[in-house]
Motif scaffolding. Structure first.
Motif, PDB file in Angstrom:
ATOM      1  N   TYR A  92      15.298 -18.792 -20.713  1.00 41.35           N
ATOM      2  CA  TYR A  92      14.111 -18.716 -19.796  1.00 41.35           C
ATOM      3  C   TYR A  92      13.830 -20.131 -19.496  1.00 41.35           C
ATOM      4  CZ  TYR A  92      12.912 -14.469 -22.690  1.00 41.35           C
ATOM      5  OH  TYR A  92      13.067 -13.344 -23.243  1.00 41.35           O
ATOM      6  N   GLN A 136       4.697 -18.838  -9.879  1.00 42.91           N
ATOM      7  CA  GLN A 136       5.659 -17.869 -10.289  1.00 42.91           C
ATOM      8  C   GLN A 136       6.984 -18.817 -10.406  1.00 42.91           C
ATOM      9  OE1 GLN A 136       5.778 -14.809  -7.112  1.00 42.91           O
ATOM     10  NE2 GLN A 136       5.378 -13.363  -8.525  1.00 42.91           N
ATOM     11  N   PRO A 140      11.219 -15.090 -16.299  1.00 47.09           N
ATOM     12  CA  PRO A 140      11.396 -13.565 -16.936  1.00 47.09           C
ATOM     13  C   PRO A 140      12.621 -13.805 -17.653  1.00 47.09           C
ATOM     14  CG  PRO A 140      12.016 -13.594 -14.441  1.00 47.09           C
ATOM     15  CD  PRO A 140      11.511 -14.917 -14.879  1.00 47.09           C
TER      16      PRO A 140
END
Length: 124
Positions: A95, A3, A116
């Motif tokens: 990003y 992540q 995200p």
């Protein structure tokens, strides 16, 4: 599961500064090289800054060189993008991304993991 969590960004007047940050989890930080890309409305996604393998060198897009600074914190497993002297054309969603390859610093297709996105708006 890998992540990338982003923070920072926001709104600023032209000439001001902002910082965006990115934290990675789920993979050793030493096993990836990081980069920043951005996408403005109506435009293609473009490379902003990226590090070589192990962070020895950092490449910048010509449009941001001398204004933006990318840094890496190996203790916190984070990267920052300090943006100074911002211009209206810097307005975009930013990003962070991580790649597993030693090659392709500026090639978005090489990056395996993406954050995200964080909105940066510069008012002229």
């Amino acid at each position: 599961q890998v992540q990338l969590i982003q923070s920072g960004g926001g709104w600023v007047e032209a000439g001001g500064s902002l910082r965006v940050s990115c934290a990675i989890s789920g993979r050793p930080f030493s096993s990836v090289a990081m980069g920043w890309f951005r996408k403005a409305p109506g435009k293609e996604r473009e490379f902003v800054a990226g590090e070589s393998w192990r962070g020895a060198n950092i490449d910048y897009a010509s449009s941001v060189r001398e204004r933006f600074l990318m840094s890496r914190d190996n203790v916190k497993s984070t990267i920052d993008l300090q943006m100074n002297n911002l211009k209206s054309e810097d307005t975009a969603v930013y990003y962070c991304a991580a790649r597993l390859s030693q090659q392709g610093v500026s090639n978005a297709a090489i990056y395996a993991y993406w954050g995200p996105g964080t909105q940066v708006t510069v008012s002229s």
